[in-house]
Scaffold this motif. Structure first.
Motif, PDB file in Angstrom:
ATOM      1  N   PHE A 215       9.429 -12.573  -3.452  1.00 31.99           N
ATOM      2  CA  PHE A 215      10.299 -11.626  -2.739  1.00 31.99           C
ATOM      3  C   PHE A 215       9.861 -10.198  -2.966  1.00 31.99           C
ATOM      4  N   ILE A 218       6.632  -9.390  -1.057  1.00 34.44           N
ATOM      5  CA  ILE A 218       6.840  -9.226   0.393  1.00 34.44           C
ATOM      6  C   ILE A 218       7.589  -7.929   0.680  1.00 34.44           C
ATOM      7  N   ASN A 222       6.046  -4.657   2.727  1.00 33.82           N
ATOM      8  CA  ASN A 222       6.637  -4.189   3.978  1.00 33.82           C
ATOM      9  C   ASN A 222       7.376  -2.867   3.853  1.00 33.82           C
ATOM     10  N   TYR A 224       8.741   0.779   3.886  1.00 34.03           N
ATOM     11  CA  TYR A 224       8.304   1.814   4.808  1.00 34.03           C
ATOM     12  C   TYR A 224       8.792   3.213   4.449  1.00 34.03           C
ATOM     13  N   PHE A 225      10.109   3.371   4.285  1.00 32.67           N
ATOM     14  CA  PHE A 225      10.692   4.707   4.210  1.00 32.67           C
ATOM     15  C   PHE A 225      10.155   5.515   3.021  1.00 32.67           C
ATOM     16  N   ALA A 240       2.294  -0.425   6.012  1.00 32.74           N
ATOM     17  CA  ALA A 240       3.350  -0.175   6.996  1.00 32.74           C
ATOM     18  C   ALA A 240       3.234   1.238   7.564  1.00 32.74           C
ATOM     19  N   LEU A 243      -0.109   1.634   9.506  1.00 35.13           N
ATOM     20  CA  LEU A 243      -0.038   1.058  10.847  1.00 35.13           C
ATOM     21  C   LEU A 243       0.698   2.002  11.786  1.00 35.13           C
ATOM     22  N   VAL A 266      -1.910  -6.647   9.277  1.00 38.17           N
ATOM     23  CA  VAL A 266      -0.758  -6.291   8.451  1.00 38.17           C
ATOM     24  C   VAL A 266       0.184  -7.481   8.293  1.00 38.17           C
ATOM     25  N   PHE A 267       0.283  -8.269   9.352  1.00 37.89           N
ATOM     26  CA  PHE A 267       1.228  -9.375   9.402  1.00 37.89           C
ATOM     27  C   PHE A 267       0.741 -10.577   8.601  1.00 37.89           C
ATOM     28  N   THR A 270       1.709 -11.629   4.448  1.00 38.19           N
ATOM     29  CA  THR A 270       3.044 -12.173   4.202  1.00 38.19           C
ATOM     30  C   THR A 270       3.226 -13.477   4.960  1.00 38.19           C
ATOM     31  N   PHE A 271       2.594 -13.572   6.131  1.00 38.07           N
ATOM     32  CA  PHE A 271       2.720 -14.802   6.918  1.00 38.07           C
ATOM     33  C   PHE A 271       2.084 -15.977   6.187  1.00 38.07           C
TER      34      PHE A 271
ATOM     35  N   ILE B 113      10.094 -11.817   7.254  1.00 39.16           N
ATOM     36  CA  ILE B 113       9.048 -11.545   6.266  1.00 39.16           C
ATOM     37  C   ILE B 113       7.937 -10.686   6.883  1.00 39.16           C
ATOM     38  N   ILE B 114       8.049 -10.425   8.184  1.00 39.58           N
ATOM     39  CA  ILE B 114       7.036  -9.601   8.847  1.00 39.58           C
ATOM     40  C   ILE B 114       7.397  -8.135   8.664  1.00 39.58           C
ATOM     41  N   SER B 115       6.399  -7.305   8.454  1.00 37.82           N
ATOM     42  CA  SER B 115       6.611  -5.861   8.387  1.00 37.82           C
ATOM     43  C   SER B 115       7.318  -5.380   9.647  1.00 37.82           C
ATOM     44  N   ALA B 116       8.379  -4.590   9.466  1.00 34.69           N
ATOM     45  CA  ALA B 116       9.159  -4.131  10.615  1.00 34.69           C
ATOM     46  C   ALA B 116       8.291  -3.336  11.583  1.00 34.69           C
ATOM     47  N   VAL B 117       7.304  -2.619  11.053  1.00 31.18           N
ATOM     48  CA  VAL B 117       6.419  -1.854  11.936  1.00 31.18           C
ATOM     49  C   VAL B 117       5.639  -2.805  12.839  1.00 31.18           C
ATOM     50  N   ALA B 118       5.125  -3.885  12.249  1.00 29.68           N
ATOM     51  CA  ALA B 118       4.356  -4.850  13.031  1.00 29.68           C
ATOM     52  C   ALA B 118       5.256  -5.533  14.053  1.00 29.68           C
ATOM     53  N   PHE B 231      16.150   2.750  10.392  1.00 31.63           N
ATOM     54  CA  PHE B 231      15.215   3.871  10.448  1.00 31.63           C
ATOM     55  C   PHE B 231      13.912   3.529  11.169  1.00 31.63           C
ATOM     56  N   VAL B 232      13.195   2.530  10.664  1.00 34.53           N
ATOM     57  CA  VAL B 232      11.866   2.212  11.211  1.00 34.53           C
ATOM     58  C   VAL B 232      11.915   1.937  12.701  1.00 34.53           C
ATOM     59  N   MET B 250      19.942   8.219   9.452  1.00 32.67           N
ATOM     60  CA  MET B 250      18.818   8.309   8.528  1.00 32.67           C
ATOM     61  C   MET B 250      17.656   9.066   9.174  1.00 32.67           C
TER      62      MET B 250
END
Lengths: 292, 301
Positions: A215, A218, A222, A224-225, A240, A243, A266-267, A270-271, B113-118, B231-232, B250
């Protein structure tokens, strides 16, 4: 044999009754596959083919060079390396910091025990906006955003700090479920509590440590902020944010195929973790989610 | 006993120090900061000017901030209703004895589980793309030219496009929470009611739903926590500048404090802190209200 025939007929009838259910789930799953499958296909096509709507036909074969280009010229290799470093080091440190704390909180009664546990649980609900400004202020005052190496260390410290409450609470429930007879036996044999923890309890907690580490990895991968605010130069950006800046520069490069390749890069990590460990991840979500 | 004390300190100290440094101290400082005018975020407390609740007043009087709160509310309420209904529906179907349960469950959870950006890029550049996107192509093939002509990411449709894409990714998590609640319900209850002739919808109404109050609470809390941090997705749907369609508190805070401020007139990090405090309050209020409204499921089986 006699029993199995009516059983089979009943289960077949049951399937018919469940048909609407199958239909709904299958449609959703199908859409997920189309979404990811198309992006995967587009990452092997050319930008011109994508715009012609031929992403799935590969009229000019598979273009692996999209990946090569994204990896080398678009800095994706740098972002990837950064993320890998941040995520794996922070994940390891989190176990080192949180497992002992979780163990003490699960085993010993003392007057601060409940308050600490409750504040950790409460912290899981604290939005990032409530902590980011002071953190940024302090860090800039300490001149930590001037050099790459200090930014990297800072990112790791922050990733660890942010995930301390969740990791500790997760491991705490795990330790509580371990029988205390191991420690009693070790104490009779004259083993000190600290040694007991490292040599007996920690190995016993391995399944929990693995789940929580997946967890954390992952989540950090991922994240970002926080990276957006602290990792401003391209050299220290994780995937993130990297990208995002790549997509942002798409306006000028117009390399859509390369962008889709970057999305897949990027995906993918984790995939792949998910393909092998989805059952463990799902079990961990339901165990941790209820607590949260 | 003495050995125990060293163990306490050595084992707890790292976690507690980090916790105080990253959570406790910043939270208090944010709350205090929200009462001050802070022209430069890096300046020390001595340079702050106390303004009381002026920052909050000025936020309430800023139309862009009000819009961002309204967007957040719409995301929370409408998105919440959509996500919770789909999540509950999927969880009920998964636990109705279908085959391939683990496969369905794994695929539906996967977007999480995927990056939110992706993930957001997949939606924007593929599903919603006006040139070669999934929606446009599908509607064209169905002969629905008026629908095919819609640009899903223009300012008229952007909010709903954003919300829909976001919800798609969120369903899986809440489905798992619902599912774990349903799995805890003793199977005999369903068997007994099936023998008594109860249909699936009847079973849902009188067995599943009443026994799910605990997980409903968890789901509402978790949904609120993630919504507040919206946010993203907003940033990706409005790459160039913040737009009224997609701005959330945000994003507003980010622009206010760190942004290339094309929308922000006044440099004041205290405003950003006030946004943080307001969002924290929202979570607390939702948490308290749900706990009041929904009784704990201490039912005896």
């Amino acid at each position: 044999m006699q029993n199995s025939i009516p059983k089979k007929r009943i289960s077949w009838r049951k399937d018919v009754r469940l048909l609407p259910g199958y239909l709904i789930l299958t449609l959703w799953v199908l859409f997920t596959f189309v979404l990811i499958g198309w992006v995967l296909a587009a990452s092997f096509a050319t930008t011109r083919e994508i715009f012609k709507g031929q992403a799935l036909q590969f009229p000019s074969g598979l273009h692996f060079e999209n990946y090569v280009k994204a990896w080398t010229s678009q800095n994706v290799s740098v972002f990837f390396g950064n993320s890998l470093g941040y995520a794996s080091i922070s994940t390891a440190l989190l176990v080192l910091v949180c497992a002992p704390a979780a163990y003490v909180l699960s085993r010993f009664k003392f007057f601060l025990n409940r308050p600490i546990q409750s504040s950790f649980v409460a912290a899981m609900g604290v939005p990032m906006v409530m902590i980011i400004l002071p953190l940024f202020g302090i860090v800039t005052q300490m001149q930590l955003l001037k050099q790459d190496i200090t930014i990297r260390l800072l990112m790791i410290v922050l990733y660890v700090g942010i995930n301390v409450p969740y990791t500790t609470i997760f491991l705490l429930t795990f330790f509580s479920n371990l029988s205390s007879s191991y420690e009693e036996a070790a104490a009779i044999d004259g083993c000190s509590p600290i040694k007991t923890f490292w040599t007996i309890m920690l190995p016993l907690a391995q399944p929990g440590l693995i789940t929580v580490s997946i967890f954390n990895f992952i989540n950090i991968w991922n994240e970002y902020f926080m990276s957006l605010i602290f990792a401003s130069s391209d050299r220290v950006k994780p995937v993130a944010v990297g990208l995002y800046s790549m997509i942002d520069s798409m306006k000028y490069t117009g390399d859509w195929a390369g962008m889709f390749a970057a999305v897949i890069i990027v995906f993918l990590p984790t995939f792949i973790i998910y393909i092998f460990l989805s059952e463990k991840i799902i079990a961990g979500i339901t165990a941790g989610g209820i607590k949260g | 006993m003495k050995r125990n004390r060293t163990m306490f300190i050595v084992f707890l100290a790292p976690a507690l120090i980090l916790f105080c440094a990253v959570f406790v101290y910043p939270i208090f400082r944010t709350i205090i900061m929200s009462l001050f005018k802070v022209e430069n975020i890096t300046s020390g407390m001595s340079e702050w000017a106390f303004v009381g609740i002026e920052n909050y007043k000025s936020l309430v009087n800023t139309s862009l901030f009000r819009i961002s709160m309204w967007n957040l509310f719409r995301i929370w309420l409408i998105g919440g209703l959509v996500v919770m209904s789909l999540a509950l529906l999927f969880a009920v179907i998964l636990n109705s004895g279908i085959r391939f349960k683990r496969f369905y469950r794994a695929v539906i959870y996967m977007p999480n589980i995927i990056s939110a950006v992706a993930l957001a890029t997949m939606w924007i550049q593929f599903v919603y793309n006006p040139r070669f996107g999934l929606l446009t192509t599908t509607f064209k093939n169905l002969g629905l030219d008026s629908l095919a002509a819609i640009n899903w990411t223009d300012s008229d449709h952007k909010f709903w496009a954003l919300l829909f894409a976001y919800c798609f990714g969120m369903v899986g998590y809440h489905m798992l929470i619902f599912s774990s609640g349903i799995e805890k319900i003793p199977q005999e209850l369903f068997e007994a009611s099936t023998i008594d002739g109860a249909s699936k919808p009847q079973q849902f109404r009188s067995i599943t739903w009443p026994l799910l109050s605990g997980v409903v609470k968890t789901n509402i809390t978790m949904w609120s926590i993630t919504s507040v941090a919206f946010f993203v997705w907003s940033q990706l749907f409005s790459m160039v500048t913040a737009e009224t369609q997609t701005i959330t508190p945000m994003v507003y805070m980010y622009l206010q404090v760190f942004g290339a401020g094309n929308v922000i007139s006044e440099r004041n990090a205290g405003l950003g802190a006030a946004v943080g405090v307001l969002l924290g309050l929202c979570v607390v209020i939702v948490f308290v209200v749900t706990n009041r409204l929904i009784k704990n499921d201490d039912l005896e089986f």
